[in-house]
Write a protein that holds these residues in place. Structure first.
Motif, PDB file in Angstrom:
ATOM      1  N   LEU A 157      60.098  45.157  32.221  1.00  0.00           N
ATOM      2  CA  LEU A 157      59.405  45.115  33.507  1.00  0.00           C
ATOM      3  C   LEU A 157      58.049  45.825  33.469  1.00  0.00           C
ATOM      4  N   PRO A 158      57.942  47.052  32.915  1.00  0.00           N
ATOM      5  CA  PRO A 158      56.602  47.653  32.798  1.00  0.00           C
ATOM      6  C   PRO A 158      55.663  46.821  31.927  1.00  0.00           C
ATOM      7  N   ALA A 159      56.214  46.192  30.885  1.00  0.00           N
ATOM      8  CA  ALA A 159      55.376  45.347  30.030  1.00  0.00           C
ATOM      9  C   ALA A 159      54.850  44.147  30.804  1.00  0.00           C
ATOM     10  N   GLN A 160      55.703  43.547  31.645  1.00  0.00           N
ATOM     11  CA  GLN A 160      55.274  42.417  32.463  1.00  0.00           C
ATOM     12  C   GLN A 160      54.215  42.850  33.472  1.00  0.00           C
ATOM     13  N   GLU A 161      54.452  43.998  34.111  1.00  0.00           N
ATOM     14  CA  GLU A 161      53.486  44.495  35.096  1.00  0.00           C
ATOM     15  C   GLU A 161      52.120  44.723  34.438  1.00  0.00           C
ATOM     16  N   TRP A 162      52.120  45.352  33.257  1.00  0.00           N
ATOM     17  CA  TRP A 162      50.863  45.630  32.570  1.00  0.00           C
ATOM     18  C   TRP A 162      50.172  44.342  32.151  1.00  0.00           C
ATOM     19  N   GLU A 163      50.920  43.401  31.609  1.00  0.00           N
ATOM     20  CA  GLU A 163      50.306  42.150  31.151  1.00  0.00           C
ATOM     21  C   GLU A 163      49.692  41.391  32.319  1.00  0.00           C
ATOM     22  N   ILE A 164      50.386  41.356  33.441  1.00  0.00           N
ATOM     23  CA  ILE A 164      49.852  40.677  34.622  1.00  0.00           C
ATOM     24  C   ILE A 164      48.595  41.380  35.113  1.00  0.00           C
ATOM     25  N   ALA A 165      48.639  42.708  35.198  1.00  0.00           N
ATOM     26  CA  ALA A 165      47.473  43.466  35.660  1.00  0.00           C
ATOM     27  C   ALA A 165      46.291  43.279  34.712  1.00  0.00           C
ATOM     28  N   ARG A 166      46.557  43.318  33.414  1.00  0.00           N
ATOM     29  CA  ARG A 166      45.488  43.168  32.414  1.00  0.00           C
ATOM     30  C   ARG A 166      44.822  41.799  32.526  1.00  0.00           C
ATOM     31  N   LEU A 167      45.646  40.767  32.633  1.00  0.00           N
ATOM     32  CA  LEU A 167      45.103  39.409  32.738  1.00  0.00           C
ATOM     33  C   LEU A 167      44.340  39.215  34.039  1.00  0.00           C
ATOM     34  N   LEU A 168      44.849  39.784  35.117  1.00  0.00           N
ATOM     35  CA  LEU A 168      44.168  39.648  36.406  1.00  0.00           C
ATOM     36  C   LEU A 168      42.835  40.381  36.410  1.00  0.00           C
ATOM     37  N   ALA A 169      42.746  41.514  35.703  1.00  0.00           N
ATOM     38  CA  ALA A 169      41.477  42.236  35.613  1.00  0.00           C
ATOM     39  C   ALA A 169      40.432  41.400  34.873  1.00  0.00           C
ATOM     40  N   LYS A 170      40.839  40.789  33.771  1.00  0.00           N
ATOM     41  CA  LYS A 170      39.910  39.930  33.021  1.00  0.00           C
ATOM     42  C   LYS A 170      39.510  38.721  33.846  1.00  0.00           C
ATOM     43  N   LEU A 171      40.507  38.126  34.514  1.00  0.00           N
ATOM     44  CA  LEU A 171      40.234  36.950  35.342  1.00  0.00           C
ATOM     45  C   LEU A 171      39.274  37.296  36.468  1.00  0.00           C
ATOM     46  N   SER A 172      39.502  38.439  37.133  1.00  0.00           N
ATOM     47  CA  SER A 172      38.647  38.844  38.254  1.00  0.00           C
ATOM     48  C   SER A 172      37.211  39.058  37.809  1.00  0.00           C
ATOM     49  N   ALA A 173      37.051  39.756  36.686  1.00  0.00           N
ATOM     50  CA  ALA A 173      35.700  40.049  36.194  1.00  0.00           C
ATOM     51  C   ALA A 173      34.956  38.768  35.848  1.00  0.00           C
ATOM     52  N   LEU A 174      35.630  37.860  35.146  1.00  0.00           N
ATOM     53  CA  LEU A 174      34.974  36.617  34.740  1.00  0.00           C
ATOM     54  C   LEU A 174      34.720  35.711  35.938  1.00  0.00           C
ATOM     55  N   ARG A 175      35.673  35.701  36.874  1.00  0.00           N
ATOM     56  CA  ARG A 175      35.512  34.842  38.058  1.00  0.00           C
ATOM     57  C   ARG A 175      34.352  35.336  38.923  1.00  0.00           C
ATOM     58  N   THR A 176      34.201  36.665  39.020  1.00  0.00           N
ATOM     59  CA  THR A 176      33.088  37.216  39.795  1.00  0.00           C
ATOM     60  C   THR A 176      31.749  36.840  39.172  1.00  0.00           C
ATOM     61  N   LYS A 177      31.642  36.977  37.859  1.00  0.00           N
ATOM     62  CA  LYS A 177      30.395  36.606  37.170  1.00  0.00           C
ATOM     63  C   LYS A 177      30.127  35.111  37.305  1.00  0.00           C
ATOM     64  N   HIS A 178      31.185  34.308  37.216  1.00  0.00           N
ATOM     65  CA  HIS A 178      31.039  32.860  37.332  1.00  0.00           C
ATOM     66  C   HIS A 178      30.481  32.493  38.706  1.00  0.00           C
ATOM     67  N   ARG A 179      31.037  33.106  39.745  1.00  0.00           N
ATOM     68  CA  ARG A 179      30.578  32.801  41.105  1.00  0.00           C
ATOM     69  C   ARG A 179      29.137  33.239  41.306  1.00  0.00           C
ATOM     70  N   GLU A 180      28.782  34.400  40.752  1.00  0.00           N
ATOM     71  CA  GLU A 180      27.401  34.872  40.882  1.00  0.00           C
ATOM     72  C   GLU A 180      26.422  33.919  40.205  1.00  0.00           C
ATOM     73  N   THR A 181      26.846  33.339  39.077  1.00  0.00           N
ATOM     74  CA  THR A 181      25.959  32.452  38.327  1.00  0.00           C
ATOM     75  C   THR A 181      25.742  31.125  39.044  1.00  0.00           C
ATOM     76  N   VAL A 182      26.794  30.589  39.636  1.00  0.00           N
ATOM     77  CA  VAL A 182      26.715  29.227  40.203  1.00  0.00           C
ATOM     78  C   VAL A 182      26.542  29.242  41.718  1.00  0.00           C
ATOM     79  N   THR A 183      26.355  30.420  42.320  1.00  0.00           N
ATOM     80  CA  THR A 183      26.138  30.470  43.770  1.00  0.00           C
ATOM     81  C   THR A 183      24.795  29.832  44.115  1.00  0.00           C
ATOM     82  N   GLY A 184      24.802  29.069  45.208  1.00  0.00           N
ATOM     83  CA  GLY A 184      23.573  28.422  45.640  1.00  0.00           C
ATOM     84  C   GLY A 184      23.334  27.113  44.902  1.00  0.00           C
TER      85      GLY A 184
END
Length: 299
Positions: A157-184
């Motif tokens: 369970l801690p391994a699952q929690e960490w893996e989900i959190a780690r992946l979501l952090a990477k996803l959030s960072a990349l998604r934010t940069k993606h939106r900033e690039t293609v906004t407008g």
């Protein structure tokens, strides 16, 4: 604000990271502790304090000669004031040193913890769902009673929690940069590249959602087992007092009404025991789908 730490971090260091959430926020906003001023401050503070004490002793010794008060007023008091100021500086230096130590520890483990401030809104909701499912399992009576695989839960369970959190952090960072690039307004050539990359982000989020849903299915099975376990406990308590009910019924002459109801109690207990076993079996089966390498589970 929550902090998820890599299970591989030593427990004491992991607790320090969790307890340092306010410092993590400051670091994310660009805070850096002041560099050390060197070890002179402490030694100077001690030296000045010793000097002040020596002056006072001399002043007291000269009191009888009439010059002690002058010495105390013109030399002793200023030296004492400097001593107090130096001591305050030493205390400030100690606090700054503690901040630097925490800062360096957090920097050392950079990449092995995730704070919710690192996540965008969608990712925060997903992490909250995962953590709620894990808490449901860990806090359940069936887990406390050892009816689940407690050892594997404690690792998986801690391994699952960490893996989900780690992946979501990477996803959030990349998604934010993606939106900033293609906004407008963007050129058609940019849109042609950005569109499949956006779909890749969506696909990655769906894979994380699948992990969270697997945890939620496990938690749902544990919840059902919990319900059956508590009902089974209650029935067992009633069955343990069965002879008292039978004795009371016999004494009051209510046999014709109550005996069939009491007889059904044993049947209900057996049925609940079977239901509990089925629920636990379902929970164990759901747990298997959380293990790495199972078919259909994202890697």
């Amino acid at each position: 604000m929550g902090v998820v730490v890599d299970p591989g971090v030593p427990p004491e260091d992991a607790q320090l990271i969790r307890d340092s959430a306010p410092v993590l926020i400051r670091m994310r906003r660009g805070w850096v502790p002041e560099p050390p001023r060197g070890g002179a401050a402490r030694s100077k503070g001690v030296a000045v304090t010793v000097t002040a004490i020596a002056v006072l002793m001399v002043a007291l010794g000269l009191m009888s000669r009439g010059i002690g008060l002058l010495l105390l007023a013109f030399v002793g008091v200023p030296v004492l004031l400097v001593a107090f100021i130096r001591n305050d500086l030493v205390e400030e230096d100690e606090e700054a040193a503690a901040d630097r130590e925490i800062y360096e520890q957090l920097r050392w483990y950079e990449g092995r913890y995730v704070i919710t401030e690192d996540l965008d809104e969608s990712a925060r909701r997903l992490l909250a769902r995962a953590r709620q499912a894990i808490a449901t399992v860990e806090d359940s009576a069936v887990n406390a009673e050892g009816l689940l695989d407690g050892v594997r839960n404690a690792v998986m369970l801690p391994a699952q929690e960490w893996e989900i959190a780690r992946l979501l952090a990477k996803l959030s960072a990349l998604r934010t940069k993606h939106r900033e690039t293609v906004t407008g307004a963007v050129a058609p050539e940019v849109a042609a590249v950005a569109e499949p990359l956006g779909r890749a982000l969506d696909s990655s989020e769906e894979a994380v959602v699948a992990r969270v849903e697997a945890l939620e299915r496990y938690a749902a099975n544990v919840t059902e087992a919990e319900r059956a376990f508590r009902a089974h406990q209650q029935i067992e308590e009633l069955r343990g007092r069965l002879h008292q009910y039978e004795e009371l019924v016999a004494e009051t002459g209510a046999d014709a009404f109550a005996v069939p109801e009491i007889a059904r109690l044993a049947e209900d207990a057996d049925q609940l025991e079977q239901a509990l076993r089925r629920s636990l079996s379902s929970a164990h089966e759901a747990f298997r789908h959380l293990e790495p390498g199972e078919p259909g589970e994202p890697g």
